[in-house]
Design an enzyme around this catalytic site. Structure first.
Site, mmCIF file in Angstrom:
data_model
loop_
_atom_site.group_PDB
_atom_site.id
_atom_site.type_symbol
_atom_site.label_atom_id
_atom_site.label_comp_id
_atom_site.label_asym_id
_atom_site.label_seq_id
_atom_site.Cartn_x
_atom_site.Cartn_y
_atom_site.Cartn_z
ATOM 1 N N GLU A 61 -21.604 42.439 1.300
ATOM 2 C CA GLU A 61 -20.261 42.690 2.720
ATOM 3 C C GLU A 61 -20.371 43.672 3.153
ATOM 4 O O GLU A 61 -20.256 45.093 2.969
ATOM 5 C CB GLU A 61 -18.872 42.915 1.438
ATOM 6 C CG GLU A 61 -18.160 42.961 2.062
ATOM 7 C CD GLU A 61 -16.716 43.732 1.836
ATOM 8 O OE1 GLU A 61 -16.976 43.728 0.030
ATOM 9 O OE2 GLU A 61 -15.761 44.440 1.469
ATOM 10 N N ASP A 63 -17.691 45.132 -2.442
ATOM 11 C CA ASP A 63 -17.167 46.174 -2.539
ATOM 12 C C ASP A 63 -16.026 46.218 -4.314
ATOM 13 O O ASP A 63 -15.637 45.026 -4.237
ATOM 14 C CB ASP A 63 -15.998 46.544 -1.735
ATOM 15 C CG ASP A 63 -16.663 47.549 -0.751
ATOM 16 O OD1 ASP A 63 -18.538 47.943 -1.055
ATOM 17 O OD2 ASP A 63 -16.456 47.733 0.672
ATOM 18 N N ASP A 87 -12.767 46.707 -4.512
ATOM 19 C CA ASP A 87 -11.348 46.931 -4.626
ATOM 20 C C ASP A 87 -11.326 45.633 -3.951
ATOM 21 O O ASP A 87 -11.639 44.304 -4.162
ATOM 22 C CB ASP A 87 -11.384 47.475 -2.801
ATOM 23 C CG ASP A 87 -12.625 47.472 -2.376
ATOM 24 O OD1 ASP A 87 -12.598 46.479 -1.447
ATOM 25 O OD2 ASP A 87 -12.252 48.480 -0.887
ATOM 26 N N ASP A 104 -10.445 43.899 -1.020
ATOM 27 C CA ASP A 104 -10.708 43.597 -0.125
ATOM 28 C C ASP A 104 -12.854 42.608 -0.214
ATOM 29 O O ASP A 104 -12.796 41.321 -0.237
ATOM 30 C CB ASP A 104 -10.983 43.852 0.789
ATOM 31 C CG ASP A 104 -10.527 43.867 1.578
ATOM 32 O OD1 ASP A 104 -8.892 43.142 1.519
ATOM 33 O OD2 ASP A 104 -10.517 44.711 2.521
#
Ligand code: 0RA
Length: 655
Positions: free
Chosen positions: A429, A502, A504, A506
């Protein structure tokens, strides 16, 4: 006719009978296929076929099969009973003719649908010839008759042995297969039940009972729903999109029954029968059905505007059969069987009969059941879209072949070795993480493909948009294994596809979008266990020059504890030596994104096969996966987390 002539005739007939029985015993495989368990069980089917014929003629509603303790089998029915009257010229009972003359079948009425007249139809005489002994009991005209045979040869003429009610008719055949002939003579309950279950589905008015006296097993098959129940049974493990469609009709003495339903899968399962015989190779009845199905559904969709006006895709026959489970059962007076295994119906008139019945009745059904019609057309439209997608993917691959490696996406940092089995690709990403990964990787076997931002949600986009999506095109080209129906995991340029996002919200969203895409259009990759999720650490715990990574809070706290203990443990020479001269402070930082790690850290924590942990994505079943991905795509975070925990297992990978 003089009596001398009659005697000559009689003797000549007997010699023929003996020759016939001898031929069967000499070459049993020619009559029953083989002399193994298959051939052995065929004997039972041969007798049962005659009982089914009685049912088809409208005279029988019960068949009982018993595996007896002595290894013999008894087949009892409530048909008309084999005729016992004596033929004036042959001077033998019809019963004896049926039991001793090859292919006699004894079927005097030509106007019937016969299983035993079909390809099985070697006749009960073959069963008799291959049995050590065989006993037939007939109930007819209020009397009970009996005749016994040894290796096919009558032991006495048919005789009356008792009385019964006038309306009680039927035949009971008991036989012990000859050990001189068969490699095994042990009947299996399971093997017999399979065909009996099928017969019970195909003949809803018959009850079939099977008993095993040796193993004390018993089952009774009776399916009031007939082939509708059959279709439900076939689709037991698949999710039906609607209740089964049932069509019944007849034309020119040819009765037809069809039941079908669409399910959530992509496979086509059509079972066809002629006079209860499975026509594995299809034939004219199947062609008639397919033709009518395509035409009727197409007309219905157009008439009811169920296919979008602007849709450039036209539905083909294959589209109308994706996820279709159907049973076709037709009765034909004089079936002609063709093909390699003689299981293909050849009668050309049957095509138009089936076609016209299905055309008319299906159109009627759809008018009366618009919700079912809508579901079917939706399903078939999806099939057409997937087919179109596959075509586009083929073009994409073709283009790639033309331009060779030139066409590999520019963003892809490929690995240097060519052996897919040892190569892996990281889907990363963002450009910055992509940069770190490119520098940190082992470029011999690790390729990096950075994706920019969110990829398309393939669940909510039509196929054209999906293929226009740059990120998706990039992935399809990089993997090099096609797309959709044409996807071939064997062609994958990488043995592992590792999604690295990641830690998180997102990141988890992007991971889900990627997984959804792979699941929908490259399912086989997941089935082959080639899809993984990278596990970057969440924390870095630093004390002096020593840095340790933690993948969750528990691990983080353990590291802190260890650091503290080591610092205080002055009595422990080795550990003290290790941290000697280091500052006292312990520093904990939380990684928010992959980009925060430098290339070396990324390698050490997430990419080095020796030390990393990656999660293998393994779907338990495609059916379950449908639901799972709905869960994944939903807004609920909790079910998504639960899914990942349940369906992804930890795997330490070594190359
Ligand atoms: C010959 C003629 C008819 C029926 C049968 C044989 C017959 C054979 C078997 C074997 C097992 N069960 C059977 N049931 C019947 C026709 C009978 C008639 O026309 O009356």
């Amino acid at each position: 006719m003089s009596s001398e002539k009659e005697n000559q005739n009689y003797t000549a007939k007997n010699i023929n009978v003996l020759k016939g029985l001898e031929a069967v015993r000499k070459r049993p495989a020619m009559y029953i296929g083989d002399i193994s368990a298959r051939g052995l069980h065929h004997l039972v089917n041969e007798v049962v076929d005659n009982s089914i014929d009685e049912a088809l003629a409208g005279y029988n509603d019960f068949i009982g099969i018993t595996i007896n303790k002595d290894g013999s089998v008894t087949v009892v029915d409530r048909g008309r009973g084999i005729p016992v009257d004596i033929h004036p010229i042959e001077k033998k009972s019809a019963l004896e003719v049926v039991m001793t003359v090859l292919h006699a079948g004894g079927k005097f009425d030509k106007n019937s649908y016969k299983v035993s007249g079909g390809l099985h139809g070697v006749g009960v005489s073959v069963v008799n010839a291959l049995s050590e002994w065989c006993k037939v009991e007939v109930k007819r005209d209020g009397k009970i008759y009996e005749q016994e045979f040894r290796r096919g040869i009558p032991q006495y003429n048919v005789k009356e042995v008792g009385k019964t009610k006038k309306n009680e008719t039927g035949t009971t055949v008991t036989f012990l297969p000859d050990k001189e002939i068969f490699t095994t003579t042990k009947f299996k309950f399971e093997t017999l039940s399979e065909r009996m279950r099928e017969l019970a589905y195909l003949n809803k008015n018959i009850t079939i009972q099977i008993r095993d006296e040796e193993d004390n097993e018993e089952v009774t098959f009776q399916f009031k729903g007939g082939i509708v129940d059959f279709v439900k049974y076939l689709d037991e493990s698949r999710e039906a999109l609607h209740k089964p469609v049932y069509i019944e009709g007849h034309k020119d003495n040819t009765p037809l029954e069809i039941a079908f339903e669409y399910n959530g899968t992509y496979s086509e399962n059509i079972f066809t029968y002629v006079n209860n015989i499975n026509t594995h190779e299809g034939g004219t009845h199947l062609v008639g059905f397919k033709t009518a199905l395509t035409r009727t559904l197409n007309n219905y969709a157009v008439k009811n505007k169920l296919i979008k006006e602007n849709s450039k895709i036209s539905l083909t026959g294959d589209d109308f059969r994706e996820g279709l489970t159907a049973v076709i059962s037709v009765k034909v007076m004089d079936p002609q069987f063709e093909g390699q295994t003689k299981t293909k119906l050849g009668n050309s008139e049957v095509k138009s009969i089936v076609e016209s019945i299905v055309g008319e009745k299906l159109a009627e059904y759809l008018e009366e059941n618009p919700s079912v019609g809508k579901k079917i057309i939706e399903k078939c439209t999806k099939a057409a879209e997937a087919r179109e997608a596959a075509r586009k993917a083929r073009e994409l691959v073709r283009r790639k072949n033309v331009l060779e490696s030139m066409n590999l996406p520019g963003k892809l940092a490929d690995c240097s070795i060519n052996d897919p089995e040892h190569c892996e690709i990281y889907i990363v990403e963002g450009d910055s993480a992509g940069g770190s990964a490119k520098q940190g990787r082992d470029r011999r076997f690790q390729a990096i493909l950075p994706l920019r931002g969110k990829i398309l949600n393939v669940e909510k986009a039509n196929i054209n948009r999906i293929l226009e999506n740059a990120e998706i095109k990039t992935m399809v080209t990089a993997f090099g294994a096609g797309f959709g129906l044409e996807f071939d995991p064997e062609k994958s340029r990488y043995g592992k596809i590792i999604i690295m996002t990641d830690a998180d919200v997102d990141g988890s969203h992007i991971r889900t979008l990627l997984l959804t895409f792979i699941y929908r259009y490259m399912t086989a990759l997941i089935q082959a266990g080639k899809v993984y999720i990278a596990q970057p650490p969440l924390y870095k715990v630093k004390k002096g020059k020593q840095e340790l990574y933690a993948f969750d809070e528990k691990e983080r706290d353990e590291i802190i504890k260890r650091f503290k203990k080591a610092a205080g443990a002055d009595d422990d020479e080795e550990e003290t030596a290790e941290i000697e001269g280091m500052p006292k402070g312990i520093n904990v930082s939380r990684y928010k994104g992959l980009g925060e790690m430098n290339p070396e850290q990324l390698w050490a924590t997430t990419m080095n096969p020796e030390t990393r942990t990656i999660l293998q994505v393994n779907l338990e079943s495609a059916a379950a996966a449908d639901k799972i991905f709905e869960t994944l795509m939903g807004d609920e975070v909790e079910p998504r987390r639960a899914f990942i925990e349940k369906h992804a297992k930890y795997a330490n990978i070594d190359i």
